[in-house]
Design a protein around this motif. Structure first.
Motif, PDB file in Angstrom:
ATOM      1  N   ARG A 181       0.840  -1.197   0.000  1.00 27.48           N
ATOM      2  CA  ARG A 181       0.000   0.000   0.000  1.00 27.48           C
ATOM      3  C   ARG A 181       0.870   1.241   0.000  1.00 27.48           C
ATOM      4  O   ARG A 181       1.813   1.353   0.784  1.00 27.48           O
ATOM      5  N   CYS A 182       0.540   2.169  -0.894  1.00 22.78           N
ATOM      6  CA  CYS A 182       1.271   3.434  -0.976  1.00 22.78           C
ATOM      7  C   CYS A 182       0.594   4.450  -0.057  1.00 22.78           C
ATOM      8  O   CYS A 182      -0.629   4.545  -0.055  1.00 22.78           O
ATOM      9  N   PRO A 183       1.392   5.225   0.717  1.00 24.44           N
ATOM     10  CA  PRO A 183       0.789   6.231   1.606  1.00 24.44           C
ATOM     11  C   PRO A 183       0.171   7.398   0.835  1.00 24.44           C
ATOM     12  O   PRO A 183      -0.633   8.148   1.380  1.00 24.44           O
ATOM     13  N   GLU A 184       0.552   7.544  -0.434  1.00 23.86           N
ATOM     14  CA  GLU A 184       0.039   8.659  -1.237  1.00 23.86           C
ATOM     15  C   GLU A 184      -1.435   8.393  -1.582  1.00 23.86           C
ATOM     16  O   GLU A 184      -1.750   7.360  -2.168  1.00 23.86           O
ATOM     17  N   PRO A 185      -2.341   9.326  -1.225  1.00 21.80           N
ATOM     18  CA  PRO A 185      -3.760   9.073  -1.512  1.00 21.80           C
ATOM     19  C   PRO A 185      -3.998   8.937  -3.018  1.00 21.80           C
ATOM     20  O   PRO A 185      -3.413   9.666  -3.819  1.00 21.80           O
ATOM     21  N   GLY A 186      -4.835   7.988  -3.383  1.00 22.26           N
ATOM     22  CA  GLY A 186      -5.221   7.825  -4.785  1.00 22.26           C
ATOM     23  C   GLY A 186      -4.121   7.263  -5.668  1.00 22.26           C
ATOM     24  O   GLY A 186      -4.183   7.406  -6.891  1.00 22.26           O
ATOM     25  N   CYS A 187      -3.110   6.624  -5.081  1.00 22.20           N
ATOM     26  CA  CYS A 187      -2.036   6.043  -5.896  1.00 22.20           C
ATOM     27  C   CYS A 187      -2.631   4.998  -6.836  1.00 22.20           C
ATOM     28  O   CYS A 187      -3.284   4.050  -6.400  1.00 22.20           O
ATOM     29  N   ALA A 188      -2.411   5.180  -8.153  1.00 23.58           N
ATOM     30  CA  ALA A 188      -3.031   4.292  -9.141  1.00 23.58           C
ATOM     31  C   ALA A 188      -2.383   2.910  -9.139  1.00 23.58           C
ATOM     32  O   ALA A 188      -2.974   1.947  -9.618  1.00 23.58           O
ATOM     33  N   SER A 223       9.387   0.199  -2.500  1.00 22.78           N
ATOM     34  CA  SER A 223       8.905   1.575  -2.594  1.00 22.78           C
ATOM     35  C   SER A 223       7.994   1.720  -3.799  1.00 22.78           C
ATOM     36  O   SER A 223       8.025   0.910  -4.724  1.00 22.78           O
ATOM     37  N   CYS A 224       7.194   2.801  -3.768  1.00 22.74           N
ATOM     38  CA  CYS A 224       6.309   3.080  -4.903  1.00 22.74           C
ATOM     39  C   CYS A 224       7.137   3.700  -6.023  1.00 22.74           C
ATOM     40  O   CYS A 224       7.772   4.728  -5.825  1.00 22.74           O
ATOM     41  N   PRO A 225       7.141   3.092  -7.214  1.00 29.28           N
ATOM     42  CA  PRO A 225       7.949   3.649  -8.298  1.00 29.28           C
ATOM     43  C   PRO A 225       7.468   5.043  -8.713  1.00 29.28           C
ATOM     44  O   PRO A 225       8.254   5.858  -9.176  1.00 29.28           O
ATOM     45  N   ARG A 226       6.189   5.329  -8.501  1.00 24.32           N
ATOM     46  CA  ARG A 226       5.629   6.613  -8.899  1.00 24.32           C
ATOM     47  C   ARG A 226       5.939   7.706  -7.872  1.00 24.32           C
ATOM     48  O   ARG A 226       6.318   8.801  -8.220  1.00 24.32           O
ATOM     49  N   HIS A 227       5.738   7.383  -6.583  1.00 23.59           N
ATOM     50  CA  HIS A 227       5.832   8.407  -5.548  1.00 23.59           C
ATOM     51  C   HIS A 227       7.100   8.320  -4.712  1.00 23.59           C
ATOM     52  O   HIS A 227       7.377   9.204  -3.915  1.00 23.59           O
ATOM     53  N   GLY A 228       7.862   7.267  -4.874  1.00 26.20           N
ATOM     54  CA  GLY A 228       9.100   7.135  -4.118  1.00 26.20           C
ATOM     55  C   GLY A 228       8.886   6.762  -2.665  1.00 26.20           C
ATOM     56  O   GLY A 228       9.848   6.520  -1.936  1.00 26.20           O
TER      57      GLY A 228
HETATM   58 ZN   LIG Z   1       2.284   5.471  -4.980  1.00 25.55          ZN
END
Ligand SMILES: [Zn+2]
Length: 382
Positions: A181-188, A223-228
């Motif tokens: 799970r990514c902490p960034e809201p709405g992570c696609a 880690s999330c590749p989009r948000h780091g």
């Molecule tokens: Zn993310």
């Protein structure tokens, strides 16, 4: 013309996904769209992705073959693309069908390593063989170049002409055993819940959590590749089984079964995530096969098929095509699929585990570039 192009883009949309069970090769979209020599057209064109996907389909002799696309964020505002193309790529990004990154770096190679997928690229990756030893293996890196009937693959690295998959790396196997799970809201990519919608059912079957892409490793931390951001471990990933539909000797598409979501297959099942066969069937087969003909479930790792049709179906034990071996499956009857078993909805229309179902006839896959999105085919007469 505009309408035709948007139909082609819709068809391509059904062939991009980040689902580790379905993607068959990795591409860098920023690279692919600029292969001007493929069509001699505009400096950048999203249609070239369709050409490359078609070439991959021809090479692996399967229809509906999806690719995992890494997308540099700059592409979302690239003035060389049409506004329609930019809008389409943004939609793919929002739906998590592609991976959008600020700094793609060697993420394409990381994905190929974690998932064991071939890379379609013209880059030679000099000096990277130490970090990614499989770069030297035949078929793991192929360069799509202009050919007579569309792009063909040549090797700049490692040799080979046919895309070859390896196995998931140990790190990949570990990462794909968990959901994240990514902490960034709405992570696609690592948010809660999957996308829904009328298009791209192929990619959206079990989009999340079973279809989550592989995290990126930053100093060994998932880690999330989009948000780091560091990803939270959300427990074991649901078990999956990948099934394939073969019609007239050709694998037409694959789909993912999870323990939480049965999948209906038929001429035109109503349910979300249902596998629609109608476009590949001739008139007789369309009359025989029910809208929803069979239901597949995954229970404790076993694939169970239940007939939901009017006319019934059958099981080919161990894939045997000998008529006396065929076990009839009456309407409402269920059966656990054994090793190599194929479910037969109608002569020439079979479903089994993807690694046990192969194309066994020469064919031209239905092109995602075709003017009509689908083509009716003739089944061999029984
Ligand atoms: Zn993310």
């Amino acid at each position: 013309m505009r309408f035709e192009i948007s139909k082609v883009l819709d068809a391509i949309e059904g062939r991009v996904c980040t689902d580790p069970s379905l993607a068959r090769a990795v591409v860098d979209l920023a690279e692919v769209i600029r292969w001007q020599d493929l069509d001699g057209g505009r400096p950048a064109s999203l249609l070239r992705l369709g050409m490359v996907i078609d070439a991959l389909s021809r090479q692996v002799e399967e229809d509906s073959v999806p690719v995992y696309a890494i997308v540099h964020r700059a592409l979302l505002s690239d003035a060389d693309l049409t506004s329609n193309e930019r809008m389409v790529v943004r939609r793919w990004a929002d739906d998590g069908l592609v991976e959008v990154l600020d700094q793609p770096g060697d993420r394409m190679l990381e994905v190929a390593d974690l998932l064991g997928l071939p890379v379609l690229s013209r880059v030679r990756f000099d000096g990277l063989g130490g970090r990614w030893p499989w770069l030297g293996q035949a078929g793991r890196v192929l360069a799509p170049v202009p050919g007579a009937g569309g792009p063909v693959f040549i090797a700049h690295v490692g040799g080979g002409q046919t895309p070859a998959s390896g196995s998931r790396s140990p790190a990949g196997a570990k990462l794909l055993a968990r959901q994240w799970r990514c902490p960034e809201p709405g992570c696609a990519l690592f948010g809660g819940g999957g996308g829904g919608g009328a298009f791209a059912d192929l990619a959206r079957v079990d989009r999340a959590p079973a279809g989550q892409p592989p995290p990126t490793l930053r100093n060994g931390v998932p880690s999330c590749p989009r948000h780091g951001a560091r990803l939270g471990d959300a427990g074991p990933r649901p078990r999956t089984a990948v099934l394939a539909v073969r019609i007239g000797g050709l694998v037409r598409r694959r789909f993912v079964l999870t323990e939480t979501q049965p999948v209906l297959v038929g001429r035109a099942p109503d349910a979300t995530g249902g596998v629609v066969l109608g476009q590949w069937l001739n008139d007789e087969a369309r009359r025989w096969i029910s809208r929803s003909h069979v239901r597949f479930e995954l229970r404790v790792g076993e694939v169970i098929v239940t007939d939901t049709s009017t006319n019934g179906s059958g099981v080919r034990p161990g894939g045997s095509m000998a008529e006396p071996d065929r076990i009839p499956l009456a309407p409402q009857q269920s059966r656990v699929l054994g090793d190599g078993d194929l479910v037969e909805l109608y002569p020439g229309v079979q479903i089994g585990r993807a690694d046990e179902v192969t194309s066994d006839a020469k064919f031209s896959p239905t092109s995602v570039m075709a003017e009509a999105p689908t083509m009716a085919m003739r089944l061999p007469r029984a």
